[in-house]
Write a protein that holds these residues in place. Structure first.
Motif, mmCIF file in Angstrom:
data_model
loop_
_atom_site.group_PDB
_atom_site.id
_atom_site.type_symbol
_atom_site.label_atom_id
_atom_site.label_comp_id
_atom_site.label_asym_id
_atom_site.label_seq_id
_atom_site.Cartn_x
_atom_site.Cartn_y
_atom_site.Cartn_z
ATOM 1 N N THR A 26 5.076 7.184 2.869
ATOM 2 C CA THR A 26 4.087 7.917 3.645
ATOM 3 C C THR A 26 2.691 7.371 3.387
ATOM 4 O O THR A 26 2.441 6.735 2.361
ATOM 5 C CB THR A 26 4.113 9.412 3.281
ATOM 6 N N ASN A 27 1.768 7.637 4.304
ATOM 7 C CA ASN A 27 0.382 7.220 4.147
ATOM 8 C C ASN A 27 -0.481 8.332 3.561
ATOM 9 O O ASN A 27 -1.685 8.163 3.406
ATOM 10 C CB ASN A 27 -0.183 6.787 5.504
ATOM 11 N N ARG A 28 0.124 9.463 3.240
ATOM 12 C CA ARG A 28 -0.620 10.602 2.716
ATOM 13 C C ARG A 28 -0.638 10.542 1.192
ATOM 14 O O ARG A 28 0.404 10.610 0.544
ATOM 15 C CB ARG A 28 0.005 11.906 3.205
ATOM 16 N N LEU A 29 -1.840 10.446 0.653
ATOM 17 C CA LEU A 29 -1.974 10.213 -0.780
ATOM 18 C C LEU A 29 -1.418 11.366 -1.605
ATOM 19 O O LEU A 29 -0.927 11.152 -2.713
ATOM 20 C CB LEU A 29 -3.440 9.966 -1.139
ATOM 21 N N ARG A 30 -1.472 12.590 -1.093
ATOM 22 C CA ARG A 30 -0.898 13.715 -1.835
ATOM 23 C C ARG A 30 0.572 13.455 -2.129
ATOM 24 O O ARG A 30 1.052 13.691 -3.237
ATOM 25 C CB ARG A 30 -1.049 15.020 -1.041
ATOM 26 N N GLN A 31 1.284 12.957 -1.129
ATOM 27 C CA GLN A 31 2.702 12.678 -1.323
ATOM 28 C C GLN A 31 2.917 11.433 -2.180
ATOM 29 O O GLN A 31 3.854 11.375 -2.983
ATOM 30 C CB GLN A 31 3.383 12.517 0.034
ATOM 31 N N PHE A 366 -4.436 2.496 7.146
ATOM 32 C CA PHE A 366 -3.406 1.481 7.365
ATOM 33 C C PHE A 366 -2.107 1.965 6.725
ATOM 34 O O PHE A 366 -2.131 2.600 5.667
ATOM 35 C CB PHE A 366 -3.849 0.164 6.723
ATOM 36 N N PRO A 367 -0.936 1.704 7.356
ATOM 37 C CA PRO A 367 0.340 2.166 6.769
ATOM 38 C C PRO A 367 0.479 1.740 5.312
ATOM 39 O O PRO A 367 0.435 0.553 4.993
ATOM 40 C CB PRO A 367 1.391 1.499 7.663
ATOM 41 N N PHE A 368 0.656 2.715 4.449
ATOM 42 C CA PHE A 368 0.591 2.473 3.013
ATOM 43 C C PHE A 368 1.696 1.536 2.538
ATOM 44 O O PHE A 368 1.462 0.622 1.742
ATOM 45 C CB PHE A 368 0.681 3.816 2.279
ATOM 46 N N ASP A 416 -5.035 -6.916 8.792
ATOM 47 C CA ASP A 416 -5.491 -6.670 10.157
ATOM 48 C C ASP A 416 -4.438 -5.930 10.973
ATOM 49 O O ASP A 416 -4.760 -5.105 11.817
ATOM 50 C CB ASP A 416 -5.844 -7.986 10.847
ATOM 51 N N HIS A 417 -3.172 -6.266 10.752
ATOM 52 C CA HIS A 417 -2.075 -5.570 11.419
ATOM 53 C C HIS A 417 -0.817 -5.735 10.583
ATOM 54 O O HIS A 417 -0.761 -6.553 9.658
ATOM 55 C CB HIS A 417 -1.858 -6.087 12.848
ATOM 56 N N ILE A 418 0.215 -4.964 10.904
ATOM 57 C CA ILE A 418 1.385 -4.875 10.031
ATOM 58 C C ILE A 418 2.226 -6.143 10.039
ATOM 59 O O ILE A 418 3.073 -6.319 9.165
ATOM 60 C CB ILE A 418 2.265 -3.663 10.412
#
Length: 581
Positions: A26-31, A366-368, A416-418
């Motif tokens: 996930t990109n959410r730092l909490r998770q 950006f996707p983690f 810049d991109h994935i």
């Protein structure tokens, strides 16, 4: 009964699969932080918990404390000397754990071998705690004759176990089911009161771990934006992945030198090695954080967050502007630590640690997991270059025998991109021009922290050393010191002001960055000119030096052969703060 089953002990090896993907899904730092806390000291927590369940109120039946400080006497193999002990942790390190069991039944209530019962309960614990991590287990029976033979058999069994592990995850829902945006997992009845949304079982496990951790460290940031300088469009951070060099090979060399040791003596050596690895790298990380804390203007400012601290495998996220100085400090510090095999051993340069690092510079949205993969790919590329014949370090030991040592190197990439996850192909397409010019000089060598000899001093000035890169960045950035974050922010605002004409914008930039040798706008022009080819770059140099007499790039130093000398520097100059750790 077979001869194998007549043996007195069972040796088991445990390896958890998919930890990196689990953390960075996930990109959410909490998770991410929750997952990081969940896997921190994973084996130690799990093994201790299961041992208490299997032997309730009988702590004398198991030994989980396998390590102790180097200054103290290493614990011997206690299960061999004491018949009351049924389980002993040999050591934990390198992302796996090894446990020795007495080959006996667990009791009338279970009717299973102790090792089988423990493995079942441990697998259940992993599933309960994380929901989707998988535990690979290998086991061999032994009479404690030769540890090296058991090690080889155990590694073969582990390869088979990993190959036969199912790739599917636990059943998550019916064909038609609501799924979680961040991970794609099926929603459960678990509710996140922060986001006011139902979450998957996996996410719920991570958030519970986060809640437990924040009771101990309430000041930890909860969002990636907490680590950046400017929130929004220019919110850049760095994902750093560090991995030790040739650790497995060195362990194999140590084992081959100890062929005459008893089983217990060999285990003591492996405990010393595992302990020195984890302490060497994790202590270096803590030293780096402490050094950073001493120079922060705001003590509450969040500039760094560790994600994985697992022996010689280190991953952390930090403010993009301090990534290069932090990694340089880490690699210099860890080079002053050693892999020890015993209490009386001297510091042998042959066993000094070295490591390679990959840095992915990315926007905070950006996707983690993609950013982590890019950092990992950069680290792999740095290792590839470090292991080439011309980059290895010559070392002659006290016996006059020559050795080739692998040094510490840094590689980095802006995301810049994935599609950058295919790093080698991406760089061939984007950074090698039609005339064969390579825009990238990276990766860069980091000399050892104790490089005080004349030879080492000369080597530090090598064009592939990190010091030379930093010198180029300083030439392009500021005079007499580092530009502050406030200065950078003001310049960013000026550059983004669409109401200013080009000349007016440049005048504002020069006024707001009076300390700068070269306005940042011209650094960006230099980067663009490099990408258009040598004729365009030479034309740009003529223009730049006519307007800025201190412009450091000239016709003589712009290229070395078919390699651009300053491209790495002009790409980094916007994301570098010259801090003294």
């Amino acid at each position: 009964m077979s001869q194998e089953n007549d043996k007195k002990y069972t040796l088991c090896m445990y390896d958890v699969r998919g930890i990196q993907e689990y953390i960075f899904r996930t990109n959410r730092l909490r998770q991410v932080i929750g997952a990081s806390h969940l896997v921190e000291n994973f084996f130690q927590k799990g093994i201790s918990a299961i041992a208490k369940d299997v032997w309730p109120n009988e702590p004398h039946r198991y030994v989980t404390d396998w390590s102790c400080p180097r200054e103290e006497q290493r614990p011997k193999l206690r299960i061999e000397a004491c018949s009351n002990i049924d389980m002993e942790v040999l050591y934990i390190g390198g992302g796996n754990a090894r446990i020795l069991f007495r080959n006996k039944k667990a009791g009338i209530d279970h009717g299973l071998d102790i090792s089988v019962l423990f493995n079942r309960e441990f697998s259940r614990w992993v599933l309960t705690q994380t929901y989707s991590l998988r535990l690979a287990i290998a086991r061999v029976d032994t009479d404690l004759e030769r540890y090296s033979d058991d090690h080889d058999r155990l590694m073969q069994e582990m390869q088979v176990a990993k190959a036969n592990m199912p790739s599917s995850e636990p059943f998550t829902g019916f064909p038609i089911v609501a799924r979680e945006d961040s991970s794609g997992k099926a929603l459960s009845n678990e509710y996140d009161y922060t986001t006011r949304q139902f979450v998957s079982q996996e996410t719920a496990s991570k958030l519970r771990a986060l809640d437990r951790a924040q009771k101990e460290m309430p000041a930890e940031g909860k969002h990636l934006d907490d680590l950046v300088t400017l929130k929004g469009e220019d919110s850049w951070l760095a994902i750093v992945h560090i991995d030790g060099n040739s650790v497995g090979r060195r362990i194999t060399d140590i084992m081959s030198k100890n062929q005459g040791f008893s089983y217990s003596e060999t285990v003591q050596v492996m405990r010393s090695v595992s302990y020195s690895i984890s302490q060497g790298f994790e202590t270096t990380y803590n030293t780096m954080r402490e050094a950073l804390d001493t120079i922060k203007a705001d003590p509450d400012e969040q500039l760094i967050r560790d994600i994985i601290l697992a022996g010689d495998d280190i991953t952390f996220v930090c403010n993009a502007n301090i990534a290069i100085p932090l990694v340089k400090f880490f690699l210099e510090e860890v080079s002053q630590k050693y892999m020890y095999t015993g209490d009386d051993e001297v510091e042998d340069p042959l066993y000094a640690f070295s490591a390679c690092a990959g840095i992915a510079f990315a926007n905070s949205h950006f996707p983690f997991y993609d950013a982590y993969q890019i950092a990992e790919a950069c680290c792999s590329n740095a290792k590839k270059v470090a292991k080439t014949e011309e980059n290895q370090i010559n070392y002659i030991d006290a016996s006059g025998v020559g050795h080739k040592l692998i040094g510490s190197w840094i590689d980095f990439q802006f995301c810049d991109h994935i599609n950058i996850t295919q790093l080698e192909k991406y760089r061939e397409k984007q950074y090698i021009l039609t005339d064969g010019t390579d825009l990238l000089k990276r990766p860069y060598w980091v000399p050892p922290g104790k490089a005080d000899s004349q030879e080492a001093g000369i080597a530090c000035l090598s064009d592939r050393s990190i010091e030379r890169l930093l010198q180029k960045i300083r030439e392009l950035s500021v005079k007499g010191g580092a530009m502050t974050c406030g200065d950078r922010n003001q310049i960013d605002i000026a550059e983004q002001d669409d109401l200013c004409a080009e000349d007016q914008a440049e005048d504002q930039l020069e006024k707001r960055a009076e300390a700068a040798i070269v306005p940042r706008r011209w650094c960006k022009k230099a980067r663009e000119a490099y990408t258009r080819g040598r004729p365009a770059m030479l034309a740009f140099i003529t223009e730049a030096r006519s307007r800025h007499k201190d412009f450091p790039i000239n016709r003589e130093n712009a290229y070395t052969g078919h390699v651009a000398n300053y491209y790495d520097a002009v790409e980094l100059v916007d994301h570098f703060q010259d801090i003294l750790l």
